[in-house]
Design a protein around this motif. Structure first.
Motif, PDB file in Angstrom:
ATOM      1  N   VAL A  59       7.484 -53.456   6.430  1.00 27.29           N
ATOM      2  CA  VAL A  59       7.876 -52.066   6.702  1.00 27.29           C
ATOM      3  C   VAL A  59       9.387 -51.904   6.590  1.00 27.29           C
ATOM      4  CG1 VAL A  59       7.939 -50.236   8.456  1.00 27.29           C
ATOM      5  CG2 VAL A  59       5.861 -51.600   8.136  1.00 27.29           C
ATOM      6  N   THR A  60      10.137 -52.849   7.144  1.00 30.54           N
ATOM      7  CA  THR A  60      11.605 -52.772   7.083  1.00 30.54           C
ATOM      8  C   THR A  60      12.100 -52.893   5.645  1.00 30.54           C
ATOM      9  OG1 THR A  60      11.731 -53.783   9.288  1.00 30.54           O
ATOM     10  CG2 THR A  60      13.749 -53.754   7.979  1.00 30.54           C
ATOM     11  N   TYR A  61      11.493 -53.793   4.878  1.00 31.29           N
ATOM     12  CA  TYR A  61      11.922 -53.980   3.487  1.00 31.29           C
ATOM     13  C   TYR A  61      11.645 -52.738   2.650  1.00 31.29           C
ATOM     14  CZ  TYR A  61      12.125 -55.849  -1.250  1.00 31.29           C
ATOM     15  OH  TYR A  61      12.422 -56.047  -2.579  1.00 31.29           O
ATOM     16  N   PHE A  62      10.462 -52.162   2.810  1.00 29.02           N
ATOM     17  CA  PHE A  62      10.148 -50.945   2.047  1.00 29.02           C
ATOM     18  C   PHE A  62      11.069 -49.796   2.460  1.00 29.02           C
ATOM     19  CE2 PHE A  62       6.213 -53.093   0.892  1.00 29.02           C
ATOM     20  CZ  PHE A  62       5.998 -52.622  -0.396  1.00 29.02           C
ATOM     21  N   GLN A 117       3.724 -55.890  -9.999  1.00 28.89           N
ATOM     22  CA  GLN A 117       5.156 -56.168  -9.948  1.00 28.89           C
ATOM     23  C   GLN A 117       5.540 -57.188 -11.015  1.00 28.89           C
ATOM     24  OE1 GLN A 117       7.628 -54.888  -8.509  1.00 28.89           O
ATOM     25  NE2 GLN A 117       9.232 -56.394  -8.177  1.00 28.89           N
ATOM     26  N   PHE A 118       4.676 -58.182 -11.200  1.00 28.58           N
ATOM     27  CA  PHE A 118       4.929 -59.205 -12.225  1.00 28.58           C
ATOM     28  C   PHE A 118       4.712 -58.640 -13.628  1.00 28.58           C
ATOM     29  CE2 PHE A 118       3.126 -62.503 -15.026  1.00 28.58           C
ATOM     30  CZ  PHE A 118       4.206 -63.382 -15.070  1.00 28.58           C
ATOM     31  N   MET A 119       3.612 -57.900 -13.810  1.00 29.59           N
ATOM     32  CA  MET A 119       3.274 -57.392 -15.145  1.00 29.59           C
ATOM     33  C   MET A 119       4.238 -56.305 -15.625  1.00 29.59           C
ATOM     34  SD  MET A 119       0.753 -59.182 -16.183  1.00 29.59           S
ATOM     35  CE  MET A 119       0.299 -58.218 -17.632  1.00 29.59           C
ATOM     36  N   THR A 120       4.848 -55.572 -14.691  1.00 26.07           N
ATOM     37  CA  THR A 120       5.773 -54.496 -15.077  1.00 26.07           C
ATOM     38  C   THR A 120       7.232 -54.947 -15.044  1.00 26.07           C
ATOM     39  OG1 THR A 120       5.881 -53.664 -12.798  1.00 26.07           O
ATOM     40  CG2 THR A 120       4.180 -52.725 -14.235  1.00 26.07           C
ATOM     41  N   ASP A 121       7.450 -56.253 -14.915  1.00 27.00           N
ATOM     42  CA  ASP A 121       8.815 -56.807 -14.871  1.00 27.00           C
ATOM     43  C   ASP A 121       9.649 -56.199 -13.747  1.00 27.00           C
ATOM     44  OD1 ASP A 121       8.346 -58.445 -17.116  1.00 27.00           O
ATOM     45  OD2 ASP A 121       8.778 -56.778 -18.473  1.00 27.00           O
ATOM     46  N   GLY A 122       9.031 -56.002 -12.599  1.00 27.29           N
ATOM     47  CA  GLY A 122       9.755 -55.529 -11.424  1.00 27.29           C
ATOM     48  C   GLY A 122       9.874 -54.023 -11.299  1.00 27.29           C
ATOM     49  N   THR A 123       9.293 -53.269 -12.222  1.00 23.36           N
ATOM     50  CA  THR A 123       9.416 -51.808 -12.177  1.00 23.36           C
ATOM     51  C   THR A 123       8.679 -51.205 -10.981  1.00 23.36           C
ATOM     52  OG1 THR A 123       9.575 -51.720 -14.584  1.00 23.36           O
ATOM     53  CG2 THR A 123       9.012 -49.669 -13.456  1.00 23.36           C
ATOM     54  N   LEU A 124       7.543 -51.796 -10.605  1.00 19.30           N
ATOM     55  CA  LEU A 124       6.715 -51.221  -9.541  1.00 19.30           C
ATOM     56  C   LEU A 124       7.484 -51.058  -8.239  1.00 19.30           C
ATOM     57  CD1 LEU A 124       3.723 -50.414  -8.737  1.00 19.30           C
ATOM     58  CD2 LEU A 124       3.569 -52.718  -7.793  1.00 19.30           C
ATOM     59  N   MET A 125       8.303 -52.052  -7.876  1.00 22.90           N
ATOM     60  CA  MET A 125       8.969 -52.060  -6.578  1.00 22.90           C
ATOM     61  C   MET A 125      10.371 -51.472  -6.605  1.00 22.90           C
ATOM     62  SD  MET A 125       6.841 -53.345  -4.385  1.00 22.90           S
ATOM     63  CE  MET A 125       7.866 -53.942  -3.063  1.00 22.90           C
ATOM     64  N   ARG A 126      10.749 -50.864  -7.695  1.00 23.88           N
ATOM     65  CA  ARG A 126      12.058 -50.219  -7.727  1.00 23.88           C
ATOM     66  C   ARG A 126      12.045 -48.980  -6.843  1.00 23.88           C
ATOM     67  NH1 ARG A 126      13.183 -50.805 -14.242  1.00 23.88           N
ATOM     68  NH2 ARG A 126      13.550 -53.074 -14.218  1.00 23.88           N
ATOM     69  N   PRO A 127      13.171 -48.668  -6.177  1.00 29.61           N
ATOM     70  CA  PRO A 127      13.205 -47.542  -5.235  1.00 29.61           C
ATOM     71  C   PRO A 127      12.692 -46.229  -5.819  1.00 29.61           C
ATOM     72  CG  PRO A 127      15.197 -48.852  -5.013  1.00 29.61           C
ATOM     73  CD  PRO A 127      14.441 -49.410  -6.188  1.00 29.61           C
ATOM     74  N   LEU A 128      13.070 -45.910  -7.050  1.00 29.59           N
ATOM     75  CA  LEU A 128      12.635 -44.654  -7.653  1.00 29.59           C
ATOM     76  C   LEU A 128      11.129 -44.625  -7.828  1.00 29.59           C
ATOM     77  CD1 LEU A 128      13.254 -41.934  -8.938  1.00 29.59           C
ATOM     78  CD2 LEU A 128      13.621 -43.115 -11.117  1.00 29.59           C
ATOM     79  N   LEU A 185      21.517 -44.485   6.113  1.00 32.73           N
ATOM     80  CA  LEU A 185      21.341 -45.190   7.378  1.00 32.73           C
ATOM     81  C   LEU A 185      20.312 -44.519   8.283  1.00 32.73           C
ATOM     82  CD1 LEU A 185      24.938 -46.342   8.406  1.00 32.73           C
ATOM     83  CD2 LEU A 185      23.018 -47.742   7.632  1.00 32.73           C
ATOM     84  N   THR A 186      20.260 -43.196   8.268  1.00 31.42           N
ATOM     85  CA  THR A 186      19.295 -42.495   9.121  1.00 31.42           C
ATOM     86  C   THR A 186      17.864 -42.911   8.776  1.00 31.42           C
ATOM     87  OG1 THR A 186      20.791 -40.597   9.277  1.00 31.42           O
ATOM     88  CG2 THR A 186      18.488 -40.239   9.894  1.00 31.42           C
ATOM     89  N   SER A 187      17.559 -42.943   7.500  1.00 35.41           N
ATOM     90  CA  SER A 187      16.226 -43.355   7.060  1.00 35.41           C
ATOM     91  C   SER A 187      15.947 -44.807   7.408  1.00 35.41           C
ATOM     92  CB  SER A 187      16.087 -43.151   5.548  1.00 35.41           C
ATOM     93  OG  SER A 187      16.143 -41.785   5.216  1.00 35.41           O
ATOM     94  N   LEU A 188      16.956 -45.668   7.249  1.00 30.23           N
ATOM     95  CA  LEU A 188      16.786 -47.083   7.565  1.00 30.23           C
ATOM     96  C   LEU A 188      16.521 -47.280   9.052  1.00 30.23           C
ATOM     97  CD1 LEU A 188      16.802 -49.978   6.508  1.00 30.23           C
ATOM     98  CD2 LEU A 188      19.270 -50.042   6.910  1.00 30.23           C
ATOM     99  N   ILE A 189      17.240 -46.545   9.896  1.00 29.05           N
ATOM    100  CA  ILE A 189      17.049 -46.657  11.348  1.00 29.05           C
ATOM    101  C   ILE A 189      15.662 -46.160  11.738  1.00 29.05           C
ATOM    102  CG2 ILE A 189      17.829 -45.746  13.575  1.00 29.05           C
ATOM    103  CD1 ILE A 189      20.686 -45.739  12.387  1.00 29.05           C
TER     104      ILE A 189
END
Length: 395
Positions: free
Chosen positions: A231-234, A39-50, A183-187
Motif C-alpha cells: 500500500v505504501t509503495y503504490f 510488468q515483465f511483458m510490458t517492460d515495466g510500463t504497467l507499474m509506471r505512475p501514469l 506529500l499530502t497523498s503520501l501521508i
C-alpha cells in the motif's frame, strides 16, 4: 528429536490454515502473479505512475458496481441491467447539467435518487412478485438502453461543468505544495496502510478472545508487513505524479463501508443467510423479501454513482455508455470468489476480482492484443473461476 516433534504441530497449523483458506488467498496471489507477468511483458510500463493512475480511473466504476453486485449475487440473484442503468444515469446527468444548467451537486443527488428508484422497481418485481431476477434485469437492460437513446436524442451531450469533472478526474490537493512528490497523498496513503494493519491486529485479538480460528502468528505478521509495504509503495508511485485521485478515496470509503456491513452487521449476516438457504432464513424470522428488495435498491444507487463517475471521466454522455459493464462487474464478483449458488463471497474478493479484470485489460492493451482476443481470454478466466467454485461446492 523434541525440536522436530514441536515443529510438527506448527507445520500442520500452517498447512491446515492455508488449505482451509486457499479460496481467499488464491485470488490475491493470482492478482500479484498477473501484475508481475504484465510488468515483465510490458517492460515495466504497467507499474509506471501514469499507468497506475489510469488503471484506477478506468476501473473505479467497475469496482463500485462490484460492491453492489456482490450483495445481489450473495443473496442468490443477478442484475444484468447495471451497465444500461449507468449509461442512462450519465445521460440524465448530462441533460440536467448541460442543457438545463442544474448545479452539479443537485444533479448528482437527483441522479442517485433515480438510481435508487430504478433498483426499487426491479427489486419489487424480484422480491415480492417472485419473477426471476435474470428476466427482470434483462428487461431492465433493454429498457434503459432505449431510454438512454431517447434522453440523448441519439447524440453525445457535453462537456460537463468543471466541478462535476473533478468527481473522476480530480486529485487530492497537496497542502504542502512540494515540487515533485505530493506529500499530502503520501501521508494519507501511509496512514491508510497503518490503519489496515491496526484493524487486522484488533480483529486477531478479538478472534483469540472468542477462541475462533486465527492465522498462525508468523504468517499473520508476514501478511501485514506485505500489506503495509504494498500500500505504501503504490501510494508513493501515485504521489510521485499527481497524487491520489478523488475517485480512489470514494472507492476506499465504499469498500470499508461495505466490508463493515457484510462482516459486522446483522443485515449483512442475514443477506448471506438468505443466499445460503432462503427457506431456512425465512423460518428463522429473516424478512427475506425486504432484504432482496434492499439489495436491488443498493445496486441501483451504486450503478448510478458509477454512471456519474464514468460520465465525468469522459466529460460527455454518449448513447453507448455502459455497454458491457455488467459483464465485467459480474465476472469480477465470480473471479473474486463469489459463488454462483449464492451465500458465499467477500467484499475484498470482489475488489480483487475487479482489479484482476482491470489489470488484464490494461496489460493486454499495452501489449497490443486485439479486443477480440481480449474477450476470449476474459471468458476463459471467468469460466475457470466458476469451475473452481463448482469443484469446491462438490468437494
Amino acid at each position: 528429536m523434541s525440536d522436530k516433534t514441536a515443529s510438527l504441530p506448527e507445520a500442520r497449523s500452517y498447512n491446515g490454515f492455508l488449505k482451509n483458506n486457499l479460496r481467499d488467498y488464491g485470488m490475491l496471489l493470482s492478482l500479484l502473479a498477473i501484475m508481475i507477468f504484465f510488468q515483465f511483458m510490458t517492460d515495466g510500463t504497467l507499474m509506471r505512475p501514469l499507468n497506475l493512475t489510469n488503471l484506477i480511473l478506468q476501473n473505479s466504476y467497475i469496482v463500485i458496481m462490484a460492491l453492489g453486485m456482490l450483495l445481489v449475487i450473495v443473496s442468490g440473484h443477478i442484475d444484468l441491467s447495471v451497465g444500461s442503468v449507468a449509461g442512462f444515469i450519465g445521460a440524465v446527468a448530462a441533460v440536467l447539467m448541460v442543457q438545463y444548467g442544474v448545479h452539479a451537486i443537485i444533479a448528482v443527488a437527483i441522479c442517485l435518487c433515480i438510481g435508487g428508484l430504478i433498483g426499487a422497481a426491479q427489486g419489487y418485481f424480484v422480491a415480492y412478485l417472485k419473477i426471476p431476477s435474470f428476466i427482470v434485469t434483462l428487461a431492465g437492460m433493454l429498457v434503459f438502453k432505449g431510454l438512454s437513446l431517447a434522453v440523448l436524442g441519439g447524440a453525445s451531450v457535453g462537456p460537463f461543468p468543471t466541478t462535476f469533472q473533478r468527481l473522476s478526474s480530480g486529485f487530492i490537493p497537496d497542502v504542502f505544495a512540494t515540487p515533485g512528490l505530493k506529500l499530502t497523498s503520501l501521508i494519507l496513503g501511509t496512514g491508510l496502510a497503518l490503519a489496515l494493519v491496526y484493524l487486522n491486529f484488533r480483529t486477531r485479538s478479538r478472534q483469540q478472545r472468542h477462541n475462533t480460528e486465527t492465522e498462525p502468528y508468523g504468517f499473520f505478521v508476514f501478511k501485514n508487513f506485505v500489506l503495509f509495504s504494498v500500500v505504501t509503495y503504490f501510494t508513493y508511485l501515485l504521489a510521485s505524479l499527481r497524487g491520489l485521485p478523488n475517485v480512489l478515496l470514494i472507492m476506499v470509503a465504499l469498500i470499508a463501508l461495505y466490508a463493515f456491513v457484510a462482516n459486522r452487521t446483522t443485515i449483512g449476516r442475514q443477506i448471506y443467510a438468505v443466499g445460503g438457504n432462503e427457506k431456512a432464513a425465512k423460518l428463522s424470522g429473516v424478512m427475506t423479501e425486504r432484504l432482496t428488495f434492499l439489495t436491488f435498491v443498493n445496486m441501483g444507487v451504486l450503478a448510478a454513482l458509477a454512471g456519474l463517475i464514468f460520465a465525468a471521466r469522459l466529460n460527455t454522455a454518449t448513447p453507448k455508455a455502459g455497454l458491457g459493464f455488467e459483464l465485467d462487474v459480474i465476472a469480477a464478483c465470480f473471479i473474486g470468489g463469489a459463488s454462483a449458488y449464492g451465500g458465499v463471497g467477500k467484499v475484498v474478493g470482489a475488489v480483487i476480482g475487479a482489479f484482476i479484470m482491470g489489470v488484464m485489460n490494461n496489460g493486454m492493451s499495452i501489449l497490443g492484443i486485439g479486443i477480440d482476443y481480449q474477450q476470449v481470454i476474459k471468458g476463459i478466466v471467468l469460466l475457470g473461476a466458476v469451475c473452481i467454485d463448482v469443484y469446491n461446492q462438490r468437494r
